[in-house]
Design a protein around this motif. Structure first.
Motif, PDB file in Angstrom:
ATOM      1  N   UNK A  26     -14.624   8.490  -6.673  1.00 45.07           N
ATOM      2  CA  UNK A  26     -13.866   7.499  -7.935  1.00 45.07           C
ATOM      3  C   UNK A  26     -12.390   7.673  -7.416  1.00 45.07           C
ATOM      4  N   UNK A  27     -12.588   8.292  -7.134  1.00 44.94           N
ATOM      5  CA  UNK A  27     -11.063   9.025  -6.704  1.00 44.94           C
ATOM      6  C   UNK A  27     -10.792   8.382  -5.592  1.00 44.94           C
ATOM      7  N   UNK A  28     -12.277   8.268  -4.525  1.00 41.40           N
ATOM      8  CA  UNK A  28     -11.629   7.449  -2.992  1.00 41.40           C
ATOM      9  C   UNK A  28     -11.204   5.754  -3.618  1.00 41.40           C
ATOM     10  N   UNK A  29     -11.892   5.697  -4.357  1.00 37.35           N
ATOM     11  CA  UNK A  29     -12.549   4.687  -5.237  1.00 37.35           C
ATOM     12  C   UNK A  29     -10.360   3.962  -5.783  1.00 37.35           C
ATOM     13  N   UNK A  30     -10.052   4.582  -5.952  1.00 38.13           N
ATOM     14  CA  UNK A  30      -8.949   4.403  -6.616  1.00 38.13           C
ATOM     15  C   UNK A  30      -7.910   4.361  -5.744  1.00 38.13           C
ATOM     16  N   UNK A  31      -7.792   4.949  -4.861  1.00 38.89           N
ATOM     17  CA  UNK A  31      -6.860   5.234  -3.494  1.00 38.89           C
ATOM     18  C   UNK A  31      -7.468   3.895  -3.024  1.00 38.89           C
ATOM     19  N   UNK A  32      -8.358   3.122  -2.274  1.00 37.13           N
ATOM     20  CA  UNK A  32      -8.659   2.019  -1.679  1.00 37.13           C
ATOM     21  C   UNK A  32      -8.298   0.492  -2.462  1.00 37.13           C
ATOM     22  N   UNK A  33      -8.317   0.812  -3.838  1.00 37.80           N
ATOM     23  CA  UNK A  33      -7.676  -0.119  -5.068  1.00 37.80           C
ATOM     24  C   UNK A  33      -6.161   0.003  -5.026  1.00 37.80           C
ATOM     25  N   UNK A  34      -5.800   0.936  -4.684  1.00 33.51           N
ATOM     26  CA  UNK A  34      -4.192   1.246  -5.106  1.00 33.51           C
ATOM     27  C   UNK A  34      -3.681   0.159  -2.930  1.00 33.51           C
ATOM     28  N   UNK A  35      -4.723   0.348  -1.961  1.00 34.60           N
ATOM     29  CA  UNK A  35      -3.806   0.172  -0.617  1.00 34.60           C
ATOM     30  C   UNK A  35      -4.279  -1.060  -1.233  1.00 34.60           C
ATOM     31  N   UNK A  36      -4.889  -1.783  -1.626  1.00 37.94           N
ATOM     32  CA  UNK A  36      -5.308  -2.804  -1.608  1.00 37.94           C
ATOM     33  C   UNK A  36      -3.855  -4.163  -2.329  1.00 37.94           C
ATOM     34  N   UNK A  37      -3.674  -3.364  -3.385  1.00 42.48           N
ATOM     35  CA  UNK A  37      -2.157  -3.533  -4.156  1.00 42.48           C
ATOM     36  C   UNK A  37      -0.802  -3.692  -3.069  1.00 42.48           C
ATOM     37  N   UNK A  38      -1.263  -2.523  -2.147  1.00 45.04           N
ATOM     38  CA  UNK A  38       0.160  -2.351  -0.989  1.00 45.04           C
ATOM     39  C   UNK A  38       0.308  -3.499  -0.739  1.00 45.04           C
ATOM     40  N   UNK A  39      -1.502  -3.596  -0.148  1.00 41.36           N
ATOM     41  CA  UNK A  39      -1.057  -4.923   0.763  1.00 41.36           C
ATOM     42  C   UNK A  39      -0.377  -5.928   0.379  1.00 41.36           C
ATOM     43  N   UNK A  40      -1.001  -6.294  -0.934  1.00 35.98           N
ATOM     44  CA  UNK A  40      -0.174  -8.055  -1.234  1.00 35.98           C
ATOM     45  C   UNK A  40       1.099  -7.073  -1.532  1.00 35.98           C
TER      46      UNK A  40
END
Length: 184
Positions: A26-40
């Protein structure tokens, strides 16, 4: 008797490992979702200079909006997770002001480059919105896992803390008066 004790210990150990691995996932899913925001956000920030340069000649007296957008874009590169939601709110508000300013210039709206850039900006904003929703879903799952018993015991041992959700700015919560828009 000894076999039942060993079975109990093995079951507890397996349950512990499963909960710990779930928290890490779950912690890694949050990091992945945050990285997606960073990409956008990166895509948005890369579009902004093009929009600004295209519109500068038309909007000389809208200098404050352009300056604010440029400053917010420059600040964004040195933010940590806690500051990103606030920076995102500020940049979203500045982009909204920019769109309103562009609407005031019919000759600018007719410019092909500006039209293409505004379409790209709208697409990026939609993708950013989807990324925020994904991030909020991941953060909610993560926060639930670290606050609910018994996984909260393991989360405490791992020193995990709850994370904030992305929220919209208060100015964006106000309903748009569509009737007023058509009276102009």
């Amino acid at each position: 008797m000894l076999i039942s004790i060993i079975t109990f210990v093995v079951l507890v150990a397996l349950l512990y490992m499963a909960m710990r691995n779930s928290l890490i996932g779950k912690k890694n899913q949050v990091a992945n979702a945050e990285a997606s925001i960073d990409v956008m956000l990166k895509k948005r920030f890369d579009l902004l200079p093009n929009l600004i340069e295209t519109t500068k000649s038309y909007m000389k007296h809208e200098h404050s909006v352009l300056t604010e957008l440029t400053a917010l874009r420059a600040q964004s590169h040195s933010l940590d997770t806690v500051d990103k939601p606030q920076q995102d709110k500020q940049l979203s508000a500045a982009v909204s002001h920019f769109r309103v300013a562009v609407e005031a210039y019919p000759e600018l709206k007719a410019n092909e480059n500006t039209t293409l850039l505004m379409r790209s900006m709208n697409e990026t904003e939609e993708q950013l919105s989807a990324s925020r929703r994904s991030f909020n879903a991941a953060v909610t799952r993560y926060n639930n896992a670290i606050e609910m018993f018994p996984s909260n015991l393991i989360a405490h041992q791992m020193m995990l803390t709850t994370l904030p959700l992305f929220e919209i700015a208060n100015t964006e919560r106000i309903n748009i008066d569509a009737a007023r828009l058509f009276k102009q």
